[in-house]
Design a protein around this motif. Sequence first.
Motif, PDB file in Angstrom:
ATOM      1  N   ASP A   1       0.721  79.799   7.934  1.00  0.00           N
ATOM      2  CA  ASP A   1      -0.490  80.279   8.613  1.00  0.00           C
ATOM      3  C   ASP A   1      -0.332  81.709   9.116  1.00  0.00           C
ATOM      4  N   ILE A   2       0.835  82.021   9.657  1.00  0.00           N
ATOM      5  CA  ILE A   2       1.075  83.371  10.185  1.00  0.00           C
ATOM      6  C   ILE A   2       0.934  84.405   9.076  1.00  0.00           C
ATOM      7  N   GLN A   3       1.440  84.085   7.894  1.00  0.00           N
ATOM      8  CA  GLN A   3       1.383  85.055   6.788  1.00  0.00           C
ATOM      9  C   GLN A   3      -0.048  85.326   6.334  1.00  0.00           C
ATOM     10  N   LEU A   4      -0.923  84.372   6.487  1.00  0.00           N
ATOM     11  CA  LEU A   4      -2.327  84.605   6.134  1.00  0.00           C
ATOM     12  C   LEU A   4      -2.940  85.676   7.032  1.00  0.00           C
ATOM     13  N   ALA A   5      -2.494  85.712   8.286  1.00  0.00           N
ATOM     14  CA  ALA A   5      -3.057  86.665   9.243  1.00  0.00           C
ATOM     15  C   ALA A   5      -2.347  88.009   9.227  1.00  0.00           C
ATOM     16  N   TYR A   6      -1.019  87.987   8.944  1.00  0.00           N
ATOM     17  CA  TYR A   6      -0.235  89.213   9.073  1.00  0.00           C
ATOM     18  C   TYR A   6       0.288  89.739   7.741  1.00  0.00           C
ATOM     19  N   ALA A   7      -0.039  89.065   6.671  1.00  0.00           N
ATOM     20  CA  ALA A   7       0.228  89.526   5.296  1.00  0.00           C
ATOM     21  C   ALA A   7       1.605  90.168   5.133  1.00  0.00           C
ATOM     22  N   ASP A   8       1.651  91.481   4.931  1.00  0.00           N
ATOM     23  CA  ASP A   8       2.903  92.177   4.607  1.00  0.00           C
ATOM     24  C   ASP A   8       3.644  92.701   5.837  1.00  0.00           C
ATOM     25  N   ASP A   9       3.235  92.306   7.027  1.00  0.00           N
ATOM     26  CA  ASP A   9       3.778  92.932   8.227  1.00  0.00           C
ATOM     27  C   ASP A   9       5.099  92.336   8.710  1.00  0.00           C
ATOM     28  N   ILE A  10       5.392  91.079   8.365  1.00  0.00           N
ATOM     29  CA  ILE A  10       6.514  90.373   8.991  1.00  0.00           C
ATOM     30  C   ILE A  10       7.450  89.758   7.957  1.00  0.00           C
ATOM     31  N   PHE A  11       8.734  89.943   8.189  1.00  0.00           N
ATOM     32  CA  PHE A  11       9.773  89.212   7.447  1.00  0.00           C
ATOM     33  C   PHE A  11      10.285  88.071   8.341  1.00  0.00           C
ATOM     34  N   PHE A  12      10.623  86.957   7.711  1.00  0.00           N
ATOM     35  CA  PHE A  12      11.200  85.818   8.421  1.00  0.00           C
ATOM     36  C   PHE A  12      12.587  85.539   7.845  1.00  0.00           C
ATOM     37  N   VAL A  13      13.540  85.300   8.738  1.00  0.00           N
ATOM     38  CA  VAL A  13      14.928  85.096   8.321  1.00  0.00           C
ATOM     39  C   VAL A  13      15.424  83.758   8.862  1.00  0.00           C
ATOM     40  N   PHE A  14      16.023  82.953   7.968  1.00  0.00           N
ATOM     41  CA  PHE A  14      16.637  81.683   8.358  1.00  0.00           C
ATOM     42  C   PHE A  14      18.125  81.743   8.035  1.00  0.00           C
ATOM     43  N   ALA A  15      18.953  81.420   9.009  1.00  0.00           N
ATOM     44  CA  ALA A  15      20.401  81.396   8.797  1.00  0.00           C
ATOM     45  C   ALA A  15      20.963  80.103   9.364  1.00  0.00           C
ATOM     46  N   GLY A  16      21.731  79.394   8.562  1.00  0.00           N
ATOM     47  CA  GLY A  16      22.316  78.140   9.008  1.00  0.00           C
ATOM     48  C   GLY A  16      22.628  77.261   7.812  1.00  0.00           C
ATOM     49  N   ARG A  17      23.456  76.276   8.049  1.00  0.00           N
ATOM     50  CA  ARG A  17      23.856  75.379   6.968  1.00  0.00           C
ATOM     51  C   ARG A  17      22.636  74.753   6.283  1.00  0.00           C
ATOM     52  N   ASP A  18      22.595  74.839   4.968  1.00  0.00           N
ATOM     53  CA  ASP A  18      21.544  74.268   4.115  1.00  0.00           C
ATOM     54  C   ASP A  18      20.201  74.973   4.229  1.00  0.00           C
ATOM     55  N   CYS A  19      20.162  76.123   4.878  1.00  0.00           N
ATOM     56  CA  CYS A  19      18.959  76.956   4.823  1.00  0.00           C
ATOM     57  C   CYS A  19      19.068  77.850   3.589  1.00  0.00           C
ATOM     58  N   THR A  20      18.892  77.234   2.438  1.00  0.00           N
ATOM     59  CA  THR A  20      19.075  77.918   1.158  1.00  0.00           C
ATOM     60  C   THR A  20      18.038  77.430   0.154  1.00  0.00           C
ATOM     61  N   ALA A  21      17.879  78.193  -0.909  1.00  0.00           N
ATOM     62  CA  ALA A  21      16.959  77.804  -1.983  1.00  0.00           C
ATOM     63  C   ALA A  21      17.441  76.554  -2.705  1.00  0.00           C
ATOM     64  N   GLU A  22      18.737  76.248  -2.592  1.00  0.00           N
ATOM     65  CA  GLU A  22      19.284  75.038  -3.227  1.00  0.00           C
ATOM     66  C   GLU A  22      18.861  73.772  -2.484  1.00  0.00           C
ATOM     67  N   ASN A  23      18.427  73.922  -1.254  1.00  0.00           N
ATOM     68  CA  ASN A  23      17.923  72.800  -0.465  1.00  0.00           C
ATOM     69  C   ASN A  23      16.466  72.572  -0.863  1.00  0.00           C
ATOM     70  N   THR A  24      16.209  71.481  -1.552  1.00  0.00           N
ATOM     71  CA  THR A  24      14.875  71.217  -2.096  1.00  0.00           C
ATOM     72  C   THR A  24      13.813  71.190  -1.010  1.00  0.00           C
TER      73      THR A  24
END
Length: 374
Positions: free
Chosen positions: A219-242
């Motif tokens: 929802d946030i991205q619909l309002a703020y489009a290209d303004d914000i990057f989001f970062v996740f760091a932690g075990r299993d916060c990866t693209a391999e986690n379905t």
Amino acid sequence: MKILHVITSLDVGGAELVLAQLVKSLQNNAIENTVVCLLPAGKVAEQLSELNVRVVSLNITSALGGISGFFKLVSLIKSEKPDVIQSWLYHANFLASVAAFFTPVKKVVWGIHSNQKVSTKRSTSLLIKAGAWLSRFSPKKIVYVAESSKAVHESLGYNTEPSVVIPNGFNVDLFRPDGLDKQSGRAKLNIPTNKLVIGCVGRWHPDKGLDIMLQVIADIQLAYADDIFFVFAGRDCTAENTDFFTLQQKCPKPEYILALGECDNVPELLSALDIFCLPSRSEAFPLALGEAMASGLYCIATDVGDVRYLTGDLIDYALPDDTQSLKTAIITALRRPEAERKEIAEQLHQRVNELFSEQKTTLSYIRLYQQLVS
């Protein structure tokens, strides 16, 4: 003085990192430490070994291994003759107390870092209940990391007499606003310096609420489009986690969501952020939030555990497990003037420095051990 620490795991986690931090500080105060891990040793064991701390893994991976590990622990307690046994988390609390029963060492201190009445794991839920009965006989002290944790466990029948609350302490020399260069941190993540960055640090687990955060980001991205990057760091916060990948791809701009997995340099990561978000469904005294505060970040968090005490009612709070509430808290933060966010961030930094430093926590543990030994 000699302390034998018993902990369930030495993978990267809140209690495990608090243990490593405490052991390092105790070593600096001429207190000898040995660390026993019930499961096979993880990354935190390497950190302890670098401090010349003896680490013993019982390698318990089955019921039969549990019996063998129990007798190894009894033998180790007898040979080490520690002044105090400090256990961490439910499995270690239970095993350490029962093992100590068969040795001359009776000064057992439990460490409880959760404020949940039940666990997603049935075995852990059973141990929580068993702990209420065992607490009447074994631990000389029960160290809760949060007042909320103490209240929850005492409502379950845990003995109130040995209760002590010692909050997590934070390394304010390592985590500080001027510790690292923001541009350098952004460059390593390939994030433009003119973007706002919101980050979460925590393993992929229902308690951490990262799935809620990803739903809100859509929802946030619909309002703020290209303004914000989001970062996740932690075990299993990866693209391999379905599960993570599926929610990430449902967002309008999945390429603006970075999944870094387990992070080896949290101070550097935090230096790249503008806002830290803790979307947890459950916490006691969250380590990641305190580190973000010490690093001079504006913070958003769910109102769980001792979060209000840690933050001093200075931040935007959300209800746990509530997408609309978290979305509102994030948007409120985004609409604040940057100068106002910076002023609040400085107040958060000062609060950690004054009330929750690593030195204060270490001193509380040392006083506790001295009280038991004297």
